[in-house]
Enzyme design. Structure first.
Site, short mmCIF file in Angstrom:
data_model
loop_
_atom_site.label_atom_id
_atom_site.label_comp_id
_atom_site.label_asym_id
_atom_site.label_seq_id
_atom_site.Cartn_x
_atom_site.Cartn_y
_atom_site.Cartn_z
N TYR A 14 19.51 -11.35 -5.29
CA TYR A 14 20.14 -12.69 -5.51
C TYR A 14 21.66 -12.49 -5.53
CZ TYR A 14 21.01 -17.47 -7.42
OH TYR A 14 21.58 -18.75 -7.54
P1 NDP Z 1 15.72 -25.57 -7.90
O1 NDP Z 1 14.68 -24.83 -8.08
O2 NDP Z 1 15.60 -27.14 -8.46
O3 NDP Z 1 15.87 -25.85 -6.40
C1 NDP Z 1 15.52 -24.84 -5.38
C2 NDP Z 1 15.32 -25.50 -4.05
O4 NDP Z 1 15.15 -24.73 -3.09
C3 NDP Z 1 13.89 -26.51 -4.15
O5 NDP Z 1 14.35 -27.68 -3.67
C4 NDP Z 1 12.92 -25.64 -3.26
O6 NDP Z 1 12.09 -26.63 -2.85
C5 NDP Z 1 13.86 -25.06 -2.50
N1 NDP Z 1 13.22 -23.79 -1.71
C6 NDP Z 1 12.78 -22.71 -2.40
N2 NDP Z 1 12.41 -21.74 -1.52
C7 NDP Z 1 12.37 -22.49 -0.08
C8 NDP Z 1 11.92 -22.16 1.05
N3 NDP Z 1 11.18 -21.02 1.30
N4 NDP Z 1 11.72 -23.30 1.93
C9 NDP Z 1 12.33 -24.27 1.68
N5 NDP Z 1 12.82 -24.87 0.48
C10 NDP Z 1 12.87 -23.78 -0.47
O7 NDP Z 1 16.82 -25.00 -8.33
P2 NDP Z 1 18.68 -25.10 -8.09
O8 NDP Z 1 18.80 -26.63 -7.82
O9 NDP Z 1 19.11 -24.67 -9.29
O10 NDP Z 1 18.72 -24.26 -6.69
C11 NDP Z 1 19.64 -24.69 -5.73
C12 NDP Z 1 20.53 -23.91 -5.03
O11 NDP Z 1 21.65 -23.69 -6.26
C13 NDP Z 1 19.88 -22.31 -4.92
O12 NDP Z 1 20.41 -21.88 -3.77
C14 NDP Z 1 20.18 -21.67 -6.19
O13 NDP Z 1 20.55 -20.31 -5.89
C15 NDP Z 1 21.63 -22.31 -6.27
N6 NDP Z 1 22.43 -22.02 -7.53
C16 NDP Z 1 21.75 -22.51 -8.77
C17 NDP Z 1 22.41 -22.65 -10.14
C18 NDP Z 1 21.84 -23.08 -11.38
O14 NDP Z 1 22.41 -22.45 -12.26
N7 NDP Z 1 20.91 -23.73 -11.43
C19 NDP Z 1 23.62 -21.58 -10.14
C20 NDP Z 1 24.11 -21.11 -8.92
C21 NDP Z 1 23.25 -21.32 -7.78
P3 NDP Z 1 10.27 -26.00 -2.62
O15 NDP Z 1 9.91 -25.18 -3.82
O16 NDP Z 1 9.58 -27.50 -2.40
O17 NDP Z 1 10.21 -25.38 -1.25
#
Ligand code: NDP
Length: 255
Positions: free
Chosen positions: A158
């Protein structure tokens, strides 16, 4: 919303836009007038996000997309053009994590994380590029992390993906400035989402450590990403490119 921050008539794709930070950014851009394309895999989450954004008055398209599949990234852009006729903004936000010591990862796990968090951003940007050029310019927003700056011993792949997102943003910004395309990364601190709800289960004491380490003394909320999304998607940021902006309540500023 008038003036510099208006997104009236603009079309934005948000990968991972069906929940968490992506949905927070989508809501912000919708409030500023943008048409929103949600790209995620989960049908229920996609439908719920569509309803929520429509209730805010936005025009919404859902394209069920697995961003680890290059063909799906190209199909996503084509579906957007078929529905709205243009593309102005791409938010590469889909992300995943698997937490364990570095020595315990399988190569498959490494590839899943890199494909989801990094390669997808490159492929979607490639897919979007001709449409952004045709629109006379555009905006790409990539979601990094505090692990773009700091190492996390429990998240080696990650961290590698999120460090690389910053350099990818700078490279694309350098290449495509001539096309009036601005490319920036946002670096979220600890935000209360599905992803971190799992982390709180996996990592005992995390909740308290985040509160103690964050000057704002709270977890971030997905709605904290509305403002930065509007700024980076709008004319207000036309001379801002190649940056990585923390949205972290001061987490990365405090020693
Ligand atoms: P969520 O789990 O709420 O969101 C993750 C999103 O990514 C979901 O909408 C999921 O939708 C989508 N996703 C995952 N894999 C795939 C795929 N193969 N194809 C299409 N969509 C995909 O978590 P966050 O909102 O926290 O995460 C969003 C971003 O923020 C990520 O990049 C994460 O690394 C980053 N982030 C989050 C932090 C935090 O503290 N929450 C801190 C730093 C960065 P679905 O499962 O329907 O495909």
């Amino acid at each position: 919303m008038a003036g510099l921050l208006s997104l009236e008539g603009r079309v934005a794709i948000v990968t991972g836009g069906n929940s968490g930070i992506g949905l927070g950014m989508a809501k912000g851009m919708a409030a500023a007038g943008a048409m929103i394309v949600i790209a995620g895999r989960n049908t229920q989450k996609n439908a719920a996000a569509e309803q929520l954004l429509q209730d805010l008055g936005a025009q919404v398209l859902v394209v069920e997309t697995d961003v680890t599949q290059p063909d799906a990234c190209h199909a996503l852009v084509q579906a957007t053009l078929a529905r709205f006729g243009r593309l102005d903004i791409l938010v590469n936000n889909a992300g995943t994590n698997i937490r364990k010591p570095p020595q315990d990862y399988s190569l498959e796990e490494w590839k899943t994380i890199l494909d989801t968090n990094l390669t997808s951003a490159f492929v979607c940007s490639q897919a979007a590029y001709p449409a952004l050029v045709k629109a006379g310019g555009g905006k790409i927003i990539n979601t990094g992390s505090m692990t773009s700056i700091f190492g996390a011993g429990f998240a080696a792949p990650y961290s590698a993906s999120k460090g690389a997102i910053v350099q990818l943003s700078k490279a694309l910004a350098s290449a495509w400035a001539k096309d009036n395309i601005q490319v920036n990364a946002i670096l979220p601190g600890w935000i209360d989402t599905d992803l971190t709800r799992q982390a709180r289960k996996d990592l005992p004491g995390l909740h308290e450590r985040v509160l103690a380490r964050t000057p704002a003394a709270r977890w971030g909320d997905p709605d904290d990403f509305a403002g930065i999304a509007i700024f980076l998607a709008s004319r207000a940021s036309d001379f801002v490119t190649g940056t990585a902006i923390p949205v972290d309540g001061g987490y990365s500023s405090q020693a």
